[in-house]
Design a protein around this motif. Structure first.
Motif, mmCIF file in Angstrom:
data_model
loop_
_atom_site.group_PDB
_atom_site.id
_atom_site.type_symbol
_atom_site.label_atom_id
_atom_site.label_comp_id
_atom_site.label_asym_id
_atom_site.label_seq_id
_atom_site.Cartn_x
_atom_site.Cartn_y
_atom_site.Cartn_z
ATOM 1 N N ASP A 53 0.831 -1.213 0.000
ATOM 2 C CA ASP A 53 0.000 0.000 0.000
ATOM 3 C C ASP A 53 0.866 1.264 0.000
ATOM 4 O O ASP A 53 0.617 2.197 -0.762
ATOM 5 C CB ASP A 53 -0.918 0.026 1.223
ATOM 6 N N PHE A 54 1.880 1.291 0.848
ATOM 7 C CA PHE A 54 2.747 2.451 0.964
ATOM 8 C C PHE A 54 3.463 2.748 -0.351
ATOM 9 O O PHE A 54 3.563 3.905 -0.759
ATOM 10 C CB PHE A 54 3.771 2.218 2.084
ATOM 11 N N SER A 55 3.956 1.716 -1.013
ATOM 12 C CA SER A 55 4.694 1.904 -2.275
ATOM 13 C C SER A 55 3.825 2.537 -3.343
ATOM 14 O O SER A 55 4.287 3.384 -4.108
ATOM 15 C CB SER A 55 5.254 0.570 -2.772
ATOM 16 N N MET A 56 2.583 2.127 -3.398
ATOM 17 C CA MET A 56 1.672 2.704 -4.385
ATOM 18 C C MET A 56 1.372 4.162 -4.040
ATOM 19 O O MET A 56 1.447 5.033 -4.905
ATOM 20 C CB MET A 56 0.375 1.886 -4.466
ATOM 21 N N LYS A 57 1.071 4.427 -2.776
ATOM 22 C CA LYS A 57 0.717 5.786 -2.366
ATOM 23 C C LYS A 57 1.900 6.748 -2.444
ATOM 24 O O LYS A 57 1.762 7.870 -2.916
ATOM 25 C CB LYS A 57 0.156 5.787 -0.943
ATOM 26 N N GLN A 58 3.062 6.315 -1.968
ATOM 27 C CA GLN A 58 4.204 7.216 -1.859
ATOM 28 C C GLN A 58 4.989 7.347 -3.156
ATOM 29 O O GLN A 58 5.462 8.414 -3.491
ATOM 30 C CB GLN A 58 5.138 6.729 -0.743
ATOM 31 N N PHE A 59 5.151 6.227 -3.873
ATOM 32 C CA PHE A 59 6.026 6.217 -5.050
ATOM 33 C C PHE A 59 5.306 5.904 -6.360
ATOM 34 O O PHE A 59 5.920 5.952 -7.416
ATOM 35 C CB PHE A 59 7.147 5.177 -4.864
ATOM 36 N N GLY A 60 4.013 5.528 -6.283
ATOM 37 C CA GLY A 60 3.308 5.108 -7.490
ATOM 38 C C GLY A 60 3.850 3.792 -8.040
ATOM 39 O O GLY A 60 3.761 3.532 -9.231
ATOM 40 N N ILE A 61 4.393 2.965 -7.152
ATOM 41 C CA ILE A 61 5.024 1.699 -7.540
ATOM 42 C C ILE A 61 4.112 0.547 -7.132
ATOM 43 O O ILE A 61 3.697 0.448 -5.979
ATOM 44 C CB ILE A 61 6.408 1.547 -6.861
ATOM 45 N N LYS A 62 3.836 -0.324 -8.090
ATOM 46 C CA LYS A 62 2.987 -1.483 -7.826
ATOM 47 C C LYS A 62 3.853 -2.673 -7.432
ATOM 48 O O LYS A 62 4.804 -3.027 -8.130
ATOM 49 C CB LYS A 62 2.162 -1.836 -9.063
ATOM 50 N N LEU A 63 3.480 -3.282 -6.315
ATOM 51 C CA LEU A 63 4.113 -4.512 -5.862
ATOM 52 C C LEU A 63 3.059 -5.616 -5.903
ATOM 53 O O LEU A 63 2.017 -5.499 -5.257
ATOM 54 C CB LEU A 63 4.669 -4.352 -4.449
ATOM 55 N N ASP A 64 3.307 -6.676 -6.684
ATOM 56 C CA ASP A 64 2.281 -7.694 -6.935
ATOM 57 C C ASP A 64 2.672 -9.099 -6.494
ATOM 58 O O ASP A 64 2.082 -10.066 -6.925
ATOM 59 C CB ASP A 64 1.914 -7.697 -8.421
#
Length: 168
Positions: A53-64
């Motif tokens: 969640d943090f990666s998407m919100k802070q960096f726009g990075i998707k972790l799947d």
């Protein structure tokens, strides 16, 4: 540069509410032992979910949860390293370890989910700290590697680290 520093500090404050500090880690095991610990796995699972969640919100990075997503972790840690290098005074080791636990937990969980292994306590040189053991018996320390990536830079690339783990 000020935007990166501000981003790092905002991210640091956000994660400090989720994670708290300190761990030891080592490079090459020679006198190590490993004790499985399901509590550490539960902690790592929670950290890694927050990291997605943090990666998407802070960096726009998707972790799947794919092996390929480790390259995205490397991207986030590279941004944190840039902020770390440019920040004065430097964040404390405990503050940096907050991020290292988060992203290291994600790296460890991707490995565990896709290739097996277990979380536990590693004893090395008289020090005990959280780590993982692969199904082949190799131990690794994703929190320590993430900490080194943030503080030392590209020489501790987590994508390279992860790819080396896959070859063991």
């Amino acid at each position: 540069m000020k935007t990166i520093v501000r981003c790092f500090l905002v991210a640091l404050m956000a994660l400090m509410t989720c994670f708290n500090g300190g761990a030891a880690f080592a490079e090459t095991p020679s006198d190590q032992s490993f004790s499985p610990d399901p509590k550490i796995q539960k902690i790592a699972e929670a950290y890694s979910l927050d990291t997605v969640d943090f990666s998407m919100k802070q960096f726009g990075i998707k972790l799947d949860w794919s092996d390929a997503s480790i390259a995205n972790v490397e991207q986030a840690l590279a941004q944190m390293n840039s902020s770390y290098v440019g920040t004065t005074p430097k964040p404390t080791d405990d503050q940096v370890m907050s991020f290292a636990k988060a992203y290291g937990s994600y790296v460890g969980e991707v490995y565990r989910r896709n290739h097996g292994g277990e979380w536990g306590m590693v004893t090395l040189g008289g020090n005990r700290f959280p780590g993982m053991r692969t199904t082949s018996g190799a131990s690794f320390w994703p929190w320590g590697r993430a900490f080194n990536r943030i503080t030392k830079g590209a020489e501790d690339n987590v994508t390279d680290y992860y790819m080396a783990l896959l070859k063991k």
